[in-house]
Motif scaffolding. Structure first.
Motif, PDB file in Angstrom:
ATOM      1  N   SER A   1       0.851  -1.185   0.000  1.00 45.11           N
ATOM      2  CA  SER A   1       0.000   0.000   0.000  1.00 45.11           C
ATOM      3  C   SER A   1       0.885   1.233   0.000  1.00 45.11           C
ATOM      4  CB  SER A   1      -0.897   0.016   1.247  1.00 45.11           C
ATOM      5  OG  SER A   1      -0.091   0.101   2.414  1.00 45.11           O
ATOM      6  N   ARG A   2       0.302   2.370  -0.305  1.00 44.12           N
ATOM      7  CA  ARG A   2       1.067   3.623  -0.250  1.00 44.12           C
ATOM      8  C   ARG A   2       1.488   3.919   1.173  1.00 44.12           C
ATOM      9  NH1 ARG A   2       1.813   8.227  -3.456  1.00 44.12           N
ATOM     10  NH2 ARG A   2       2.287  10.101  -2.241  1.00 44.12           N
ATOM     11  N   SER A   3       0.634   3.573   2.149  1.00 51.61           N
ATOM     12  CA  SER A   3       0.958   3.842   3.558  1.00 51.61           C
ATOM     13  C   SER A   3       2.213   3.087   3.987  1.00 51.61           C
ATOM     14  CB  SER A   3      -0.226   3.483   4.453  1.00 51.61           C
ATOM     15  OG  SER A   3      -0.545   2.108   4.342  1.00 51.61           O
ATOM     16  N   ALA A   4       2.451   1.898   3.404  1.00 56.65           N
ATOM     17  CA  ALA A   4       3.665   1.151   3.740  1.00 56.65           C
ATOM     18  C   ALA A   4       4.905   1.909   3.272  1.00 56.65           C
ATOM     19  CB  ALA A   4       3.617  -0.236   3.099  1.00 56.65           C
ATOM     20  N   LEU A   5       4.834   2.489   2.061  1.00 59.10           N
ATOM     21  CA  LEU A   5       5.957   3.304   1.573  1.00 59.10           C
ATOM     22  C   LEU A   5       6.112   4.559   2.415  1.00 59.10           C
ATOM     23  CD1 LEU A   5       6.972   4.076  -2.048  1.00 59.10           C
ATOM     24  CD2 LEU A   5       6.561   5.985  -0.493  1.00 59.10           C
ATOM     25  N   VAL A   6       4.998   5.193   2.744  1.00 59.24           N
ATOM     26  CA  VAL A   6       5.041   6.454   3.493  1.00 59.24           C
ATOM     27  C   VAL A   6       5.624   6.236   4.894  1.00 59.24           C
ATOM     28  CG1 VAL A   6       3.607   8.249   4.545  1.00 59.24           C
ATOM     29  CG2 VAL A   6       3.194   7.551   2.186  1.00 59.24           C
ATOM     30  N   ALA A   7       5.353   5.065   5.498  1.00 56.90           N
ATOM     31  CA  ALA A   7       5.901   4.782   6.840  1.00 56.90           C
ATOM     32  C   ALA A   7       7.432   4.770   6.798  1.00 56.90           C
ATOM     33  CB  ALA A   7       5.371   3.444   7.344  1.00 56.90           C
ATOM     34  N   VAL A   8       7.997   4.149   5.745  1.00 56.22           N
ATOM     35  CA  VAL A   8       9.457   4.160   5.590  1.00 56.22           C
ATOM     36  C   VAL A   8       9.926   5.583   5.294  1.00 56.22           C
ATOM     37  CG1 VAL A   8      11.397   3.225   4.254  1.00 56.22           C
ATOM     38  CG2 VAL A   8       9.431   1.770   4.777  1.00 56.22           C
ATOM     39  N   HIS A   9       9.166   6.297   4.486  1.00 53.68           N
ATOM     40  CA  HIS A   9       9.496   7.687   4.150  1.00 53.68           C
ATOM     41  C   HIS A   9       9.598   8.563   5.396  1.00 53.68           C
ATOM     42  CE1 HIS A   9       9.000  11.805   2.721  1.00 53.68           C
ATOM     43  NE2 HIS A   9       7.883  11.880   3.417  1.00 53.68           N
ATOM     44  N   TRP A  10       8.618   8.445   6.320  1.00 54.82           N
ATOM     45  CA  TRP A  10       8.662   9.286   7.529  1.00 54.82           C
ATOM     46  C   TRP A  10       9.967   9.066   8.294  1.00 54.82           C
ATOM     47  CZ3 TRP A  10       5.575  12.524   6.115  1.00 54.82           C
ATOM     48  CH2 TRP A  10       4.216  12.365   5.902  1.00 54.82           C
TER      49      TRP A  10
END
Length: 598
Positions: A344-353
């Motif tokens: 999901s996009r949220s999985a990428l965003v979690a690493v991004h944060w």
């Protein structure tokens, strides 16, 4: 964490003084630039052949290193550097700078003494002045270079050099007096070494030229160096042994000298501070190398070195490097933490944060003098662009995976179409059942990523005409529903991107505000130290009967108190934060202004 400092096997000449022309050694500069830890920089200056190099070898905990001169000829020329792991503080490097002796009769140019001494003051966090005998009128006269510092150093770019400016950039001052034989007394009262130094620096009444010159020197030492320390040392050994001082065992040195030298080394190791720039930024190897380049370039061009100009010029290169290092740190973290496509996009965003937080922290730890927040704004844009690129690669990987799955699942339907199964009686129902089975299997397939619904919607839309030909009304309705779901998913993704940008701006604001408050705290502490120093000097001037000088000091203290009061207000922090907004990309800039309006 910064890599530990690998000790240099021997000192290197950092600044060469040949025929009174200063130049830099590129090898020494490269070694200095490789040091990525905060630096405690200790420079020693003093008359030639007074044992400066021996003290520096003691600080390095080595018997040999800086050359010792057993003759009347000065051994050290220019400035020699030795970078070593700090013996008391983990994660800090000790940089020792041994300068050529002052007053060497073989030197034709007195200016070289002034410039070498000026460099020692500008580069060090602790300056050791080494003399011999006692502190008398002659010893004070030999320190005349201190009174000339205002001619050889500018603190601000404007031609305005009040004493309070020098206090902010000058190092701690340690005076070592070798071969000292006097008793530390004032009449019947025993004095400590520091009390003796304060007594020597007390201004004397007198109207002769010598009196005025000595009082000027006393004032300069008191005003420029608020943190002062004195060490007196007896003769280290018998005259016959002095020529081989570095060869003597500890038990061959005078016990009193060993004790005094040990006390000096302990003080330097435990009390000498890390070198900092105006504003409190800790100096590491690349910054010190840049400073010495700027200062030597100014001297060789006939100009007066300016601290503010050097720091500003250096900040441009260092801050650009800090941006690139932060972006590289972000990219390494993302590449290590992501397996594309993400579920999901949220999985990428979690690493991004996580990666973004580390990148911002790295930048803020290295950047300095970014008053217009130009480089921070550049970082914001580059991190946003880097995130967008990872999102694009993530979507591309997802689309490739989804197309491959759909092509595989459609293969059986394609065969039936070729065989004419769907145009036979009951073919529409058969087409519906096969399509439903294909869709259910598509749902079950893992690792399709963030574009699963969008790719499916496009795939089905491309086959909408087929459903019409086969008169599969229910299938047509299914296709419409899939399109609606895909559109809803896209709208939800757009809302999520706005939320991500908002959170990104909050993180930049949080870390920057934290740094600005720390800078404010450091500045207020420094201002308070300057005020306390001036208050002490004011009281001394009143006691010594110098009323005009005391009144001028009182006026300066009033001005400093006003500056302190103004800085305590938080409005300057808000102004600094809002400087970022114009540099941010469209939506992010609007969000920033909405979150933190001017």
């Amino acid at each position: 964490m910064d890599a530990p400092m690998l000790p240099m096997p021997a000192p290197l000449c950092l600044v060469t003084n040949k025929d009174s022309v200063l130049s830099l050694d590129r090898t020494a500069l490269a070694v200095l630039r490789s040091v990525t830890q905060p630096l405690v920089v200790v420079a020693i200056a003093g008359l030639y052949c007074t044992g400066k190099s021996y003290l520096m070898n003691q600080l390095a905990q080595k018997r040999t290193g800086f050359p010792l001169g057993p003759t009347v000829h000065a051994e050290t020329k220019g400035i020699w550097m030795w970078c070593l792991p700090h013996p008391r503080r983990q994660g800090v490097t000790l940089v020792l700078l041994d300068t050529e002796g002052l007053g060497d009769p073989k030197k034709d140019d007195d200016d070289s003494d002034a410039w070498i001494f000026t460099l020692a003051v500008l580069l060090s966090s602790t300056l050791v002045y080494n003399s011999i005998g006692t502190i008398d009128q002659r010893a004070l006269e030999q320190l005349r270079l201190v009174t000339e510092l205002t001619e050889h150093i500018r603190v601000r770019e404007e031609n305005d050099n009040p004493t309070s400016n020098f206090v902010r950039v000058f190092p701690c001052f340690v005076w070592t007096v070798r071969d000292f034989t006097l008793q530390l007394r004032a009449g019947e009262k025993a004095l400590s070494e520091d009390e003796y130094l304060d007594d020597i620096l007390r201004k004397q009444t007198g109207y002769g030229k010598k009196d005025k010159e000595c009082n000027e020197l006393r004032s300069c030492l008191r005003n420029f160096f608020p943190r002062r320390k004195l060490f007196t040392m007896e003769r280290p050994a018998a005259d016959a042994d002095l020529q081989r001082l570095e060869e003597l065992r500890e038990d061959e040195l005078q016990p009193g000298f060993r004790k005094q030298a040990d006390a000096f080394c302990r003080y330097i190791w435990e009390e000498a501070p890390v070198k900092v720039l105006p504003g409190g930024h800790q100096v590491m190897g690349s910054v010190l190398a840049g400073l010495v380049e700027k200062y030597v370039a100014a001297i060789t061009s006939g100009a007066v070195p300016c601290v503010e100009s050097a720091v500003t010029a250096l900040a441009r290169a260092e801050n650009s490097a800090a941006v690139e290092a932060a972006v590289a740190e972000y990219q390494r973290g993302m590449e290590h933490g992501l397996v594309l496509p993400t579920a999901s996009r949220s999985a990428l965003v979690a690493v991004h944060w996580d990666c973004e937080q580390r990148a911002i922290a790295l930048f803020l730890s290295r950047a300095f003098a970014d008053h217009e927040r130009q480089y921070h704004a550049e970082l914001v844009c580059k991190l946003e662009a880097a995130k967008d690129e990872f999102c694009w690669h993530n979507e591309e990987a997802s689309e490739q995976r989804c197309h491959a799955v759909l092509q595989e699942l459609w293969r059986d339907v394609e065969l039936r179409l070729q065989n004419g199964d769907y145009v036979a009686p009951g073919g529409a129902q058969l087409f519906k059942e096969d399509l439903n089975r294909m869709l259910e299997e598509y749902k079950r397939r893992p690792d399709k990523g963030v574009r699963a619904e969008v790719v499916l919607e496009v795939f089905l839309r491309e086959r909408e005409g087929l459903a019409q030909v086969l008169k599969a009304t229910e299938v047509q309705l299914e296709l419409v529903e899939r399109q609606r779901e895909a559109a809803a998913a896209e709208a939800e993704a757009a809302e999520a991107r706005l939320e991500e940008q908002r959170r990104t701006m909050e993180e930049h604001k949080r870390q920057l505000e934290q740094q600005l408050k720390e800078e404010q705290r450091a500045w207020l502490e420094e201002q308070q130290r300057v005020l306390e120093h001036h208050k002490k000097e004011y009281e001394a001037l009143v006691q010594e009967g110098f009323k005009c000088e005391a009144a001028a000091m009182q006026e300066l203290m009033t001005q400093l108190e006003k500056e302190k009061k103004n800085r305590k207000r938080d409005t300057w922090i808000s102004s600094a934060l809002n400087i970022l907004a114009p540099f941010l990309p469209g939506v992010a800039g609007k969000l920033f202004n909405k979150l933190w309006p001017m």
